[in-house]
Design a protein around this motif. Structure first.
Motif, PDB file in Angstrom:
ATOM      1  N   ARG A 269       7.329  -4.157 -11.839  1.00 38.69           N
ATOM      2  CA  ARG A 269       7.566  -3.678 -13.191  1.00 38.69           C
ATOM      3  C   ARG A 269       8.520  -2.493 -13.167  1.00 38.69           C
ATOM      4  N   ASN A 270       9.214  -2.288 -14.287  1.00 39.17           N
ATOM      5  CA  ASN A 270      10.034  -1.101 -14.452  1.00 39.17           C
ATOM      6  C   ASN A 270       9.170   0.027 -15.009  1.00 39.17           C
ATOM      7  N   LEU A 271       9.513   1.237 -14.643  1.00 38.72           N
ATOM      8  CA  LEU A 271       8.732   2.402 -15.060  1.00 38.72           C
ATOM      9  C   LEU A 271       9.654   3.382 -15.779  1.00 38.72           C
ATOM     10  N   PHE A 272       9.254   3.779 -16.985  1.00 38.63           N
ATOM     11  CA  PHE A 272      10.039   4.733 -17.775  1.00 38.63           C
ATOM     12  C   PHE A 272       9.367   6.101 -17.720  1.00 38.63           C
ATOM     13  N   PHE A 273      10.174   7.137 -17.400  1.00 36.46           N
ATOM     14  CA  PHE A 273       9.653   8.507 -17.362  1.00 36.46           C
ATOM     15  C   PHE A 273      10.646   9.409 -18.087  1.00 36.46           C
TER      16      PHE A 273
ATOM     17  N   HIS B  26       0.824  -1.212   0.000  1.00 36.15           N
ATOM     18  CA  HIS B  26       0.000   0.000   0.000  1.00 36.15           C
ATOM     19  C   HIS B  26       0.857   1.261   0.000  1.00 36.15           C
ATOM     20  N   ALA B  27       1.943   1.253   0.729  1.00 41.86           N
ATOM     21  CA  ALA B  27       2.764   2.462   0.835  1.00 41.86           C
ATOM     22  C   ALA B  27       4.218   2.055   0.956  1.00 41.86           C
TER      23      ALA B  27
ATOM     24  N   VAL C 185       1.789  14.335 -15.341  1.00 42.25           N
ATOM     25  CA  VAL C 185       1.630  13.887 -13.948  1.00 42.25           C
ATOM     26  C   VAL C 185       0.515  12.852 -13.849  1.00 42.25           C
ATOM     27  N   ASP C 186      -0.596  13.095 -14.573  1.00 37.48           N
ATOM     28  CA  ASP C 186      -1.701  12.135 -14.550  1.00 37.48           C
ATOM     29  C   ASP C 186      -1.286  10.801 -15.156  1.00 37.48           C
ATOM     30  N   SER C 187      -0.480  10.842 -16.218  1.00 45.05           N
ATOM     31  CA  SER C 187      -0.007   9.602 -16.838  1.00 45.05           C
ATOM     32  C   SER C 187       0.894   8.821 -15.886  1.00 45.05           C
ATOM     33  N   LEU C 188       1.756   9.552 -15.169  1.00 41.03           N
ATOM     34  CA  LEU C 188       2.635   8.896 -14.202  1.00 41.03           C
ATOM     35  C   LEU C 188       1.823   8.279 -13.065  1.00 41.03           C
ATOM     36  N   ARG C 189       0.801   9.014 -12.615  1.00 39.19           N
ATOM     37  CA  ARG C 189      -0.050   8.490 -11.546  1.00 39.19           C
ATOM     38  C   ARG C 189      -0.767   7.218 -12.002  1.00 39.19           C
ATOM     39  N   ALA C 190      -1.272   7.231 -13.228  1.00 33.85           N
ATOM     40  CA  ALA C 190      -1.970   6.053 -13.745  1.00 33.85           C
ATOM     41  C   ALA C 190      -1.022   4.868 -13.887  1.00 33.85           C
TER      42      ALA C 190
ATOM     43  N   LEU D 234       1.632   4.261 -12.072  1.00 33.05           N
ATOM     44  CA  LEU D 234       1.928   3.745 -10.738  1.00 33.05           C
ATOM     45  C   LEU D 234       0.760   2.938 -10.187  1.00 33.05           C
ATOM     46  N   LYS D 235      -0.462   3.409 -10.440  1.00 37.21           N
ATOM     47  CA  LYS D 235      -1.628   2.673  -9.962  1.00 37.21           C
ATOM     48  C   LYS D 235      -1.743   1.312 -10.629  1.00 37.21           C
ATOM     49  N   SER D 236      -1.437   1.245 -11.907  1.00 32.90           N
ATOM     50  CA  SER D 236      -1.561  -0.022 -12.635  1.00 32.90           C
ATOM     51  C   SER D 236      -0.466  -1.011 -12.280  1.00 32.90           C
TER      52      SER D 236
END
Length: 343
Positions: free
Chosen positions: A229-233, A195-196, A212-217, A219-221
């Motif tokens: 998963r790896n996250l690309f920004f 959760h955190a 910012v909204d795309s990054l939030r989505a 992270l939620k997914s």
């Protein structure tokens, strides 16, 4: 935090905590009774809460395992008698090892002759103030009084009073509770970790609200199945420290979990005087625990044999004849050849 693109006014900081798992035994319930109080000015209460002792049986795996192991060994070496069955003896052994008290009732038939001994739960059996009669109290306002002289009381003597027995493992109960608390803490850590696990702190002015909204989505997914998963920004003109990942807790939390579990386990096994190799404890070194056969033989001589002697003496004295006998604790296929050589 909201999902809207704009925020009308600054929001106040909010902190919250997760609910804690409930322990099997609370902090003070075990030692509700420090002396044998009288119930209804007639029946003695046990000096240690019987309900607390029964609940403690489920608090620590090594505590429960040691008691079950010794009870099964005693029952397996018991020689059944028409007046006392093996199943009844197993119940007596478990009660004695948990409560340091065990009770057998001898009912009478219509002719007044003694029948097969039956087991009375030690958790609810109480002694009368005259120390001669016994009663069964499943509730404080329900009492079944046994016939005088029909109850065999087997107890582990206490140094402070002579009404009831007191378990020898009381000194290790704090270790059992510590072991349970360590497990609950680690379980809570892993449960709350999804959760955190971190705080994503962004000060880079380059991304717009859509980014910012795309990054939030994203992270939620990443939660749920396949969440590792790896996250690309990508931020072409981003600052060096524009995005910071601040972990709330490390995966290897420095709570000395293994040390606490091992030390509290050793305390419990020492209180029960059971070698760790006999109840499935995995050694923490390459050398292991040594010869398990020798450990079993020493355990049989120093722990099982005294228990057999004590139980047999109490039951046979009550019955007036030898109805409780035990075989010598032997290891099949190991001790038989040795016994033949000694003859």
């Amino acid at each position: 935090m909201t999902d809207s693109a704009t925020v009308a006014a600054p929001q106040a900081m909010e902190a919250f905590t997760f609910g804690d798992p409930e322990a099997v035994l609370d902090r003070r319930e075990l030692f509700d009774y420090f002396e044998c109080n009288l119930i209804h000015n007639e029946w003695y209460e046990m000096p240690v809460s019987a309900d607390g002792l029964s609940r403690m049986l489920r608090a620590g795996v090594h505590h429960a395992s040691a008691i079950q192991f010794k009870a099964q060994v005693l029952a397996s070496t018991f020689k059944p008698h028409p007046m006392l069955s093996r199943s009844t003896m197993l119940k007596v052994c478990k009660d004695y090892l948990v409560f340091a008290n065990a009770y057998l009732e001898q009912p009478r038939n219509v002719l007044g002759s003694g029948m097969q001994l039956t087991h009375s739960l030690a958790k609810y059996t109480r002694r009368h103030r005259d120390l001669q009669r016994f009663g069964f109290m499943p509730k404080w306002n329900e009492v079944h009084t046994f016939r005088r002289g029909s109850i065999c009381h087997i107890m582990d003597p206490d140094v402070d009073q002579e009404v009831y027995g007191v378990p020898q493992y009381l000194a290790s109960l704090q270790s059992s509770l510590l072991n349970e608390s360590a497990t609950l803490f680690r379980r809570r850590y892993y449960t709350n970790g999804s959760h955190a696990g971190f705080i994503l702190y962004m000060t880079d002015p380059s991304p717009n609200q859509a980014d910012v909204d795309s990054l939030r989505a994203a992270l939620k997914s990443s939660k749920g199945i396949g969440n590792f998963r790896n996250l690309f920004f990508h931020s072409p003109k981003g600052e060096k420290d524009g995005i910071k990942l601040i972990p709330i807790g490390e995966a290897t939390a420095k709570d000395e979990f293994l040390n606490i579990k091992n030390v509290s386990r050793d305390d419990q096994l020492a209180a029960h005087r059971v070698p760790p190799e006999l109840i499935g404890v995995v050694p923490g070194n390459a050398a292991g625990f040594g010869n398990v056969v020798n450990a079993a033989r020493v355990f049989a001589r120093n722990e099982i044999q005294p228990l057999q002697t004590h139980l047999a003496a109490a039951i046979n004295d009550f019955a007036g004849e030898e109805i409780c006998r035990f075989d010598t604790y032997r290891l099949p296929g190991v001790d038989e050849p040795l016994a033949q050589e000694l003859k």
